[in-house]
Write a protein that holds these residues in place. Sequence first.
Motif: not given
Length: 272
Positions: A126-127, A154-158, A182-185, A198-208
């Motif tokens: 969670i970012v 969030l990112c789009a389902a596809e 969104e269409q990409n992370v 306020d928040a979203g779900l991204v990869y751990r690498t994106d937070v870093l």
Amino acid sequence: MKRTTPATLALAALLALAGCSSSNEAGTGSPSTSAWGDLTGQLTIFAAASLQPAFDELTATFAAAHPDVTVNPVTYDGSSTLATQLVEGGSADVFASADEKNMKPVVDAGLTAATPEVFTTNTLQIVVAPGNPKKVTSLADLATLSADGGIVVLCAAEVPCGSASQQVLDAAKVELKPASEEQNVRAVLTKVVSGEADAGLVYRTDVLKAGDDVEGVDFAEAAGVVNRYPIAVLSDDSRDAGHEAATAQAFVDLVLSDEGQKVLATKGFTAP
């Protein structure tokens, strides 16, 4: 764009076989000295948006080791978008997807010169804004924030990050209606960094990658949903003139090597 003939198929098979022998099976060896000798021509790479920090560094390393190769700027986007572009006739030498699902249509279209190899993995966080002002500590908190008028994206389902997001929400038995998909992370991260969300779900690498601009929140369900990233040299049907399979394979060898794996690890990726 070149068409496949029996001769080019045979050449592709030989190049793929040679590439397997030139990249060591355990991901070791020196990528700075190519088994192909002096490489020339051009290199075009399509890669998942989450790979940008690692692939920017790896393409710079590759260009320094092979000065006679023109390394074009990497095209970064959602894996589903890149896969669609390739299937519809886009030109590239290497495709690195954020999941195996979006590599499959490229393989099914006969556009890979060899079997794709999984080279790294990633999980979600969670970012949130620095200091976590909304006090989000779980997926349930994320859903509550959204229901109470907070902006959760969030990112789009596809897209791989969207598929992974839905899987973790399902595992937590949490329903969440995002403010946008969104269409990409990278787009999700940008909205949180800018304060648009306020928040979203991204990869751990994106937070870093974002450093002090955001904060990452771990949650239990993330460990059960791991994105596996495959990479493949593309076939003659996907390469333009002046783009050689040997050059593409040499870059894939770099990604799979110890040197490449170390770069990926510094960006927060984990071994497959």
